[in-house]
Scaffold this active site. Structure first.
Site, short mmCIF file in Angstrom:
data_model
loop_
_atom_site.label_atom_id
_atom_site.label_comp_id
_atom_site.label_asym_id
_atom_site.label_seq_id
_atom_site.Cartn_x
_atom_site.Cartn_y
_atom_site.Cartn_z
N LYS A 130 -74.50 -105.06 -30.49
CA LYS A 130 -75.62 -104.17 -30.82
C LYS A 130 -76.67 -104.94 -31.63
O LYS A 130 -77.85 -104.93 -31.32
CB LYS A 130 -75.09 -102.97 -31.64
CG LYS A 130 -76.15 -101.96 -31.98
CD LYS A 130 -75.61 -100.88 -32.88
CE LYS A 130 -75.61 -101.33 -34.31
NZ LYS A 130 -75.17 -100.31 -35.26
N ASP A 148 -76.70 -97.65 -30.45
CA ASP A 148 -76.17 -97.25 -31.76
C ASP A 148 -75.68 -95.80 -31.65
O ASP A 148 -75.64 -95.23 -30.55
CB ASP A 148 -77.21 -97.44 -32.87
CG ASP A 148 -78.30 -96.38 -32.83
OD1 ASP A 148 -78.37 -95.61 -31.84
OD2 ASP A 148 -79.08 -96.31 -33.80
#
Ligand code: SF4
Length: 259
Positions: A130, A148
């Site tokens: 991420k 996220d």
């Protein structure tokens, strides 16, 4: 939308693209909310943002970035001093270890520079997939999808994918949109999640995506109740975008922290 017949792949792609277009109009201010001026600063800020609001990180980083300018600065940091500087972001002992180790690895393996490839970034301390995508998209201009908690929740509410694993979500959503749009799409989805489509009480009655969203009704559909749930500096504009009186938005909404 109707849920009587199963949606075809083409229908889902078209709806996804429409959602993308509405988000572009809804959040013209979407951007990476972590302040930074280079790839190293963004890497540091994303490490600090774990379990912490971007706003809090942005309060800490000006002093931090003034003191630590290079990977070598982090590699040679005085642990106690660094801990004290980043303490307000929480989990500061672990984060300090990550920053010092990040500095060391960058110096040892990449001449002190943050690499611009996903395969390299994910080998660095404190940087998962991420974070790597945030860095690629915002510091290197390489399109990346940032899955996220907000992104995950929203694409599932929109039934754009049934996947639950972040990497699989990344690939599934990436297939629905042109690659060049990935970075900004991620910002806009995260903006929508922070300002409108909250985890516990989404503002369905004040949402520009109501007609495209199978989860409409998860939160209040009454406009007065929904307008009170809008957040961020453009909360009044968000209300106006769906034809609501901006005065329905409480004053404190504009100043409220977004998660
Ligand atoms: S209609 Fe409700 S659930 Fe759907 S995107 Fe908007 S706020 Fe979220």
């Amino acid at each position: 939308m109707t849920t009587r017949t199963p949606e075809t792949d083409l229908g889902r792609t078209r709806r996804a693209r429409r959602i993308g277009r509405v988000l572009t109009e809804t959040h013209p201010d979407a951007h990476c909310e972590l302040d930074h001026s280079n790839a190293l600063e963004l890497a540091v800020a994303t490490i600090l943002s774990a379990q912490c609001t971007d706003k809090k990180v942005n309060e800490v980083t000006p002093k931090l970035f003034a003191r630590y300018r290079t990977a070598a600065d982090y590699a040679g940091a005085d642990r106690a001093e660094l801990e004290e500087l980043i303490r307000p972001t929480g989990f500061y002992r672990n984060k300090t270890s990550s920053l010092i180790n990040l500095g060391r690895e960058l110096c040892e393996r990449y001449d002190g520079e943050v690499p611009g490839k996903l395969a390299d970034l994910v080998t660095l301390p404190g940087i998962g997939r991420k974070t790597a995508n945030v860095i690629l998209g915002n510091a290197f201009g390489v399109p990346g999808i940032t899955v996220d908690t907000h992104f995950q929740r929203l694409v599932q509410r929109w039934r754009l994918t049934g996947e639950t694993d972040p990497v699989k979500i990344e690939h599934a959503i990436g297939a629905l949109y042109p690659k060049r749009d990935w970075t900004m799409l991620s910002h806009r989805i995260i903006f929508h999640g922070r300002r409108v489509c909250h985890a516990r009480k989404p503002a369905c009655g004040a949402c520009t995506l109501a007609k495209l969203c199978p989860a409409y009704g998860t939160g209040p559909t009454d406009p007065v109740a929904a307008a009170k749930l809008l957040k961020g500096p453009r909360a009044r504009d968000l209300a106006a975008a769906v034809g609501l009186d901006p005065d329905l938005v409480p004053q404190q909404a504009a100043a409220a922290d977004v998660p």
